[in-house]
Scaffold this motif. Sequence first.
Motif, PDB file in Angstrom:
ATOM      1  N   GLY A  81      60.395   3.992  31.865  1.00 36.80           N
ATOM      2  CA  GLY A  81      60.685   5.220  31.096  1.00 36.80           C
ATOM      3  C   GLY A  81      61.210   6.430  31.712  1.00 36.80           C
ATOM      4  O   GLY A  81      61.371   7.525  31.014  1.00 36.80           O
ATOM      5  N   LYS A  82      61.740   6.725  32.643  1.00 39.57           N
ATOM      6  CA  LYS A  82      62.147   7.839  33.162  1.00 39.57           C
ATOM      7  C   LYS A  82      63.517   7.469  34.082  1.00 39.57           C
ATOM      8  O   LYS A  82      63.043   6.270  34.350  1.00 39.57           O
ATOM      9  N   GLY A  83      63.805   9.107  34.878  1.00 43.90           N
ATOM     10  CA  GLY A  83      65.120   8.927  35.683  1.00 43.90           C
ATOM     11  C   GLY A  83      64.666   8.416  37.275  1.00 43.90           C
ATOM     12  O   GLY A  83      63.405   8.735  37.143  1.00 43.90           O
ATOM     13  N   PRO A  84      65.205   8.235  37.606  1.00 41.65           N
ATOM     14  CA  PRO A  84      64.588   7.704  38.689  1.00 41.65           C
ATOM     15  C   PRO A  84      64.639   8.960  40.158  1.00 41.65           C
ATOM     16  O   PRO A  84      65.489  10.349  39.448  1.00 41.65           O
ATOM     17  N   TYR A 132      65.215   6.421  46.108  1.00 44.02           N
ATOM     18  CA  TYR A 132      64.466   7.034  44.449  1.00 44.02           C
ATOM     19  C   TYR A 132      63.993   5.676  44.166  1.00 44.02           C
ATOM     20  O   TYR A 132      63.728   4.531  44.355  1.00 44.02           O
ATOM     21  N   GLN A 157      62.209   4.972  40.601  1.00 43.35           N
ATOM     22  CA  GLN A 157      62.217   5.124  39.555  1.00 43.35           C
ATOM     23  C   GLN A 157      60.966   4.429  38.244  1.00 43.35           C
ATOM     24  O   GLN A 157      60.869   3.165  38.814  1.00 43.35           O
ATOM     25  N   LEU A 189      64.260  11.018  43.522  1.00 41.86           N
ATOM     26  CA  LEU A 189      64.471  10.968  45.123  1.00 41.86           C
ATOM     27  C   LEU A 189      63.186  11.258  45.550  1.00 41.86           C
ATOM     28  O   LEU A 189      62.213  11.584  45.496  1.00 41.86           O
ATOM     29  N   PHE A 239      65.261   2.392  44.508  1.00 39.95           N
ATOM     30  CA  PHE A 239      66.798   1.682  44.592  1.00 39.95           C
ATOM     31  C   PHE A 239      67.274   2.800  45.568  1.00 39.95           C
ATOM     32  O   PHE A 239      67.206   3.790  45.808  1.00 39.95           O
TER      33      PHE A 239
END
Lengths: 109, 115
Positions: free
Chosen positions: A41-44, A36, A38, A46, A89
Amino acid sequence: GENVEQHPSTLSVQEGDSAVIKCTYSDSASNYFPWYKQELGKGPQLIIDIRSNVGEKKDQRIAVTLNKTAKHFSLHITETQPEDSAVYFCAATNNDMRFGAGTRLTVKP
Amino acid sequence: EAGVAQSPRYKIIEKRQSVAFWCNPISGHATLYWYQQILGQGPKLLIQFQNNGVVDDSQLPKDRFSAERLKGVDSTLKIQPAKLEDSAVYLCASSLVETGVAEAFFGQGTRLTVV
């Protein structure tokens, strides 16, 4: 439970160079390994994934390799660009998804 | 396709207060995850639902955290009472496949600050 270790924690490369991030996992039953990206300020999100019956997968400038025997997998980014700068990640999944601690990649123009 | 929706985006509370977060997963996704992401760390799984049943809550501090998934769709995560160390981003994710071995889509998260 699953334990995922990720290295390095920070990585700085020059634009156009390659970047490699490595992860190891502990649970031999893990069978799905996503990566992932990231941004602040954002979500991970894919970027690529690999399943345990495959050794390598490539998608344009991004590739992932998996060594089940050694229980490690790696992310390879070629021809890096400034917009690749983010935290990356790795994760390992055996029914539930466990993440590594992350790698902050900086691509210098 | 609409993504995973979370609210609120930000929350500041005093220690010992309670707080609740809400998540609406992608329509039709059977699996829902709640993760805690402390600044500078990777997401840590708190709880995983398949439909409205709990698959894994081994890392959920059950003395203060609780979660439910209503009718196998929306989910709420509650903290009561909050501690300073609960300051983190709480991420919700969902995936289509019931086995969990599939792409998980994340929401933008709720940033909690406990003062």
